[in-house]
Design a protein around this motif. Structure first.
Motif, PDB file in Angstrom:
ATOM      1  N   ASP A 165       4.283  74.561  47.033  1.00 46.60           N
ATOM      2  CA  ASP A 165       3.487  73.886  48.061  1.00 46.60           C
ATOM      3  C   ASP A 165       2.085  74.495  48.118  1.00 46.60           C
ATOM      4  O   ASP A 165       1.920  75.629  48.561  1.00 46.60           O
ATOM      5  N   THR A 166       1.088  73.732  47.689  1.00 50.34           N
ATOM      6  CA  THR A 166      -0.275  74.262  47.643  1.00 50.34           C
ATOM      7  C   THR A 166      -1.130  73.857  48.833  1.00 50.34           C
ATOM      8  O   THR A 166      -2.267  74.312  48.950  1.00 50.34           O
ATOM      9  N   SER A 167      -0.613  73.010  49.699  1.00 46.34           N
ATOM     10  CA  SER A 167      -1.451  72.497  50.795  1.00 46.34           C
ATOM     11  C   SER A 167      -0.693  72.385  52.115  1.00 46.34           C
ATOM     12  O   SER A 167      -1.009  71.527  52.941  1.00 46.34           O
ATOM     13  N   ASN A 168       0.314  73.235  52.293  1.00 47.08           N
ATOM     14  CA  ASN A 168       1.106  73.225  53.535  1.00 47.08           C
ATOM     15  C   ASN A 168       1.683  71.852  53.848  1.00 47.08           C
ATOM     16  O   ASN A 168       1.685  71.403  54.996  1.00 47.08           O
ATOM     17  N   SER A 169       2.184  71.182  52.822  1.00 49.48           N
ATOM     18  CA  SER A 169       2.685  69.822  53.013  1.00 49.48           C
ATOM     19  C   SER A 169       4.201  69.743  53.122  1.00 49.48           C
ATOM     20  O   SER A 169       4.746  68.696  53.498  1.00 49.48           O
ATOM     21  N   PHE A 170       4.896  70.827  52.783  1.00 47.05           N
ATOM     22  CA  PHE A 170       6.358  70.780  52.839  1.00 47.05           C
ATOM     23  C   PHE A 170       6.819  70.661  54.291  1.00 47.05           C
ATOM     24  O   PHE A 170       6.369  71.402  55.161  1.00 47.05           O
ATOM     25  N   SER A 171       7.740  69.721  54.538  1.00 45.39           N
ATOM     26  CA  SER A 171       8.187  69.446  55.899  1.00 45.39           C
ATOM     27  C   SER A 171       9.710  69.454  55.983  1.00 45.39           C
ATOM     28  O   SER A 171      10.364  68.495  55.571  1.00 45.39           O
ATOM     29  N   PRO A 172      10.292  70.527  56.536  1.00 49.26           N
ATOM     30  CA  PRO A 172      11.743  70.540  56.745  1.00 49.26           C
ATOM     31  C   PRO A 172      12.211  69.390  57.636  1.00 49.26           C
ATOM     32  O   PRO A 172      13.317  68.877  57.459  1.00 49.26           O
ATOM     33  N   PHE A 173      11.353  68.999  58.585  1.00 46.63           N
ATOM     34  CA  PHE A 173      11.721  67.892  59.469  1.00 46.63           C
ATOM     35  C   PHE A 173      11.917  66.602  58.673  1.00 46.63           C
ATOM     36  O   PHE A 173      12.867  65.850  58.921  1.00 46.63           O
ATOM     37  N   ARG A 174      11.024  66.334  57.713  1.00 49.32           N
ATOM     38  CA  ARG A 174      11.167  65.119  56.911  1.00 49.32           C
ATOM     39  C   ARG A 174      12.415  65.187  56.032  1.00 49.32           C
ATOM     40  O   ARG A 174      13.084  64.173  55.817  1.00 49.32           O
ATOM     41  N   ILE A 175      12.722  66.385  55.548  1.00 48.76           N
ATOM     42  CA  ILE A 175      13.959  66.546  54.784  1.00 48.76           C
ATOM     43  C   ILE A 175      15.156  66.171  55.646  1.00 48.76           C
ATOM     44  O   ILE A 175      16.061  65.444  55.210  1.00 48.76           O
ATOM     45  N   SER A 176      15.157  66.632  56.890  1.00 50.99           N
ATOM     46  CA  SER A 176      16.272  66.320  57.786  1.00 50.99           C
ATOM     47  C   SER A 176      16.350  64.823  58.060  1.00 50.99           C
ATOM     48  O   SER A 176      17.448  64.260  58.172  1.00 50.99           O
ATOM     49  N   CYS A 177      15.197  64.160  58.159  1.00 51.50           N
ATOM     50  CA  CYS A 177      15.190  62.707  58.362  1.00 51.50           C
ATOM     51  C   CYS A 177      15.807  61.986  57.167  1.00 51.50           C
ATOM     52  O   CYS A 177      16.606  61.050  57.329  1.00 51.50           O
ATOM     53  N   PHE A 178      15.452  62.420  55.965  1.00 55.63           N
ATOM     54  CA  PHE A 178      16.016  61.797  54.761  1.00 55.63           C
ATOM     55  C   PHE A 178      17.521  62.034  54.683  1.00 55.63           C
ATOM     56  O   PHE A 178      18.269  61.137  54.277  1.00 55.63           O
ATOM     57  N   VAL A 179      17.985  63.215  55.044  1.00 57.90           N
ATOM     58  CA  VAL A 179      19.420  63.504  55.040  1.00 57.90           C
ATOM     59  C   VAL A 179      20.138  62.601  56.037  1.00 57.90           C
ATOM     60  O   VAL A 179      21.205  62.038  55.744  1.00 57.90           O
ATOM     61  N   ASN A 180      19.578  62.409  57.229  1.00 58.96           N
ATOM     62  CA  ASN A 180      20.181  61.524  58.228  1.00 58.96           C
ATOM     63  C   ASN A 180      20.249  60.086  57.732  1.00 58.96           C
ATOM     64  O   ASN A 180      21.222  59.364  58.013  1.00 58.96           O
ATOM     65  N   GLN A 181      19.218  59.662  57.019  1.00 55.82           N
ATOM     66  CA  GLN A 181      19.219  58.296  56.476  1.00 55.82           C
ATOM     67  C   GLN A 181      20.277  58.119  55.395  1.00 55.82           C
ATOM     68  O   GLN A 181      20.852  57.037  55.250  1.00 55.82           O
ATOM     69  N   LEU A 182      20.528  59.201  54.648  1.00 51.53           N
ATOM     70  CA  LEU A 182      21.540  59.127  53.597  1.00 51.53           C
ATOM     71  C   LEU A 182      22.950  59.053  54.169  1.00 51.53           C
ATOM     72  O   LEU A 182      23.842  58.459  53.558  1.00 51.53           O
ATOM     73  N   HIS A 183      23.157  59.672  55.327  1.00 49.58           N
ATOM     74  CA  HIS A 183      24.499  59.739  55.907  1.00 49.58           C
ATOM     75  C   HIS A 183      24.469  59.325  57.377  1.00 49.58           C
ATOM     76  O   HIS A 183      24.766  60.122  58.278  1.00 49.58           O
ATOM     77  N   PRO A 184      24.136  58.059  57.642  1.00 49.26           N
ATOM     78  CA  PRO A 184      23.977  57.620  59.039  1.00 49.26           C
ATOM     79  C   PRO A 184      25.270  57.617  59.844  1.00 49.26           C
ATOM     80  O   PRO A 184      25.240  57.758  61.066  1.00 49.26           O
ATOM     81  N   SER A 185      26.403  57.463  59.188  1.00 46.02           N
ATOM     82  CA  SER A 185      27.666  57.329  59.925  1.00 46.02           C
ATOM     83  C   SER A 185      28.443  58.633  60.038  1.00 46.02           C
ATOM     84  O   SER A 185      29.508  58.659  60.663  1.00 46.02           O
TER      85      SER A 185
END
Length: 272
Positions: free
Chosen positions: A96-116
């Motif tokens: 990460d060269t510009s402070n762009s990594f977002s754990p929150f967005r990772i968690s959002c993608f995980v929730n979308q993968l397993h909504p149920s």
């Protein structure tokens, strides 16, 4: 005579500017067999982009995502990291060269993968995903070169094979652009060193490498990927992203590809 700083710079560059080993020769049959058997696709999780690329990010190759600010470059990186780990392809290294990594967005993608999934199982899935994504902040080209050398050395000495399957640099232009202005040739040498290392890591260890690049003004006011013609030959594949009709919609266009003609486009949607 060179001062101490110049000598230090030269010593860092020397191993890459004058590599002392050659890649082996292969017949066309051997290359075709290697492509069919070993160069698998890793999903980005974005249907339009995966379809456009024939399945996703190709192992053994460098894929570049270029686009203006807020066009979705980092979101493609985060989505790719999440989906690669979730489908058990292996581990991800995120530079990460510009402070762009977002754990929150990772968690959002995980929730979308397993909504149920129940809440507890979602938490377990998130922890598993996070534990297999290794993030390192990199703020200058020297740190990037040092890290890439370390990754290459570690991969060479990993017994039984490495579980690393995806290396992300977001963004490569942020650390290269500041050193290639003017007539100073050292900056261009360092850029070439980064490119050689990325391609070598991808090729020799069958890892998919994903880098992002920003856009700069070209002729007639049109935008083009940064870092110029010298860098253009580094990525095997280059996708240009542009804004779509909505906040989470975009368009990807093939600018360069080893298997298809440029100009093909696809729309993609990034989940909220």
């Amino acid at each position: 005579m060179m001062d101490a700083e110049e000598e230090d710079t030269k010593s860092r560059l020397a191993p890459d500017v004058t590599p002392n080993r050659r890649l082996p020769w292969f017949t066309g049959i051997e290359l075709l067999s290697d492509t069919n058997q070993n160069k698998h696709f890793l999903p980005t999780g974005l249907e339009g982009i995966d379809a456009l690329l024939g399945g996703g990010l190709r192992q053994g190759q460098v894929t570049e995502i270029a686009g203006p600010s807020s066009s979705g470059k980092t979101q493609v990186c985060l989505s790719s990291a999440t989906h690669v780990v979730d489908r058990n392809f292996g581990m991800v290294l995120y530079l990460d060269t510009s402070n762009s990594f977002s754990p929150f967005r990772i968690s959002c993608f995980v929730n979308q993968l397993h909504p149920s999934l129940p809440k507890e199982l979602k938490e377990t899935s998130l922890q598993t995903t996070m534990s297999n994504i290794y993030c390192q902040s990199v703020f200058d080209i020297f740190a990037l070169l040092d890290l890439l050398h370390h990754v290459e050395t570690t991969l060479k000495h990993t017994l039984g094979g490495s579980k690393l399957c995806l290396l992300i640099v977001d963004s490569v232009s942020s650390v290269i652009a500041p050193v290639i202005g003017g007539k100073n040739s050292q900056g261009w040498c360092m850029m070439a060193s980064v490119g050689v290392l990325l391609k070598r890591i991808a090729y020799e260890h069958n890892i998919a490498v994903l880098v992002t690049n920003h856009m700069v003004g070209g002729e007639n006011g049109t935008l083009k990927p940064a870092l110029g013609e010298s860098w253009k030959g580094i990525p095997h594949i280059r996708l240009l992203l542009s804004h779509g009709t909505g906040n989470n919609r975009g368009t990807a266009t093939v600018s360069k590809h080893t298997l298809m003609a440029s100009g093909r486009t696809a729309n993609f949607v990034i989940g909220n």
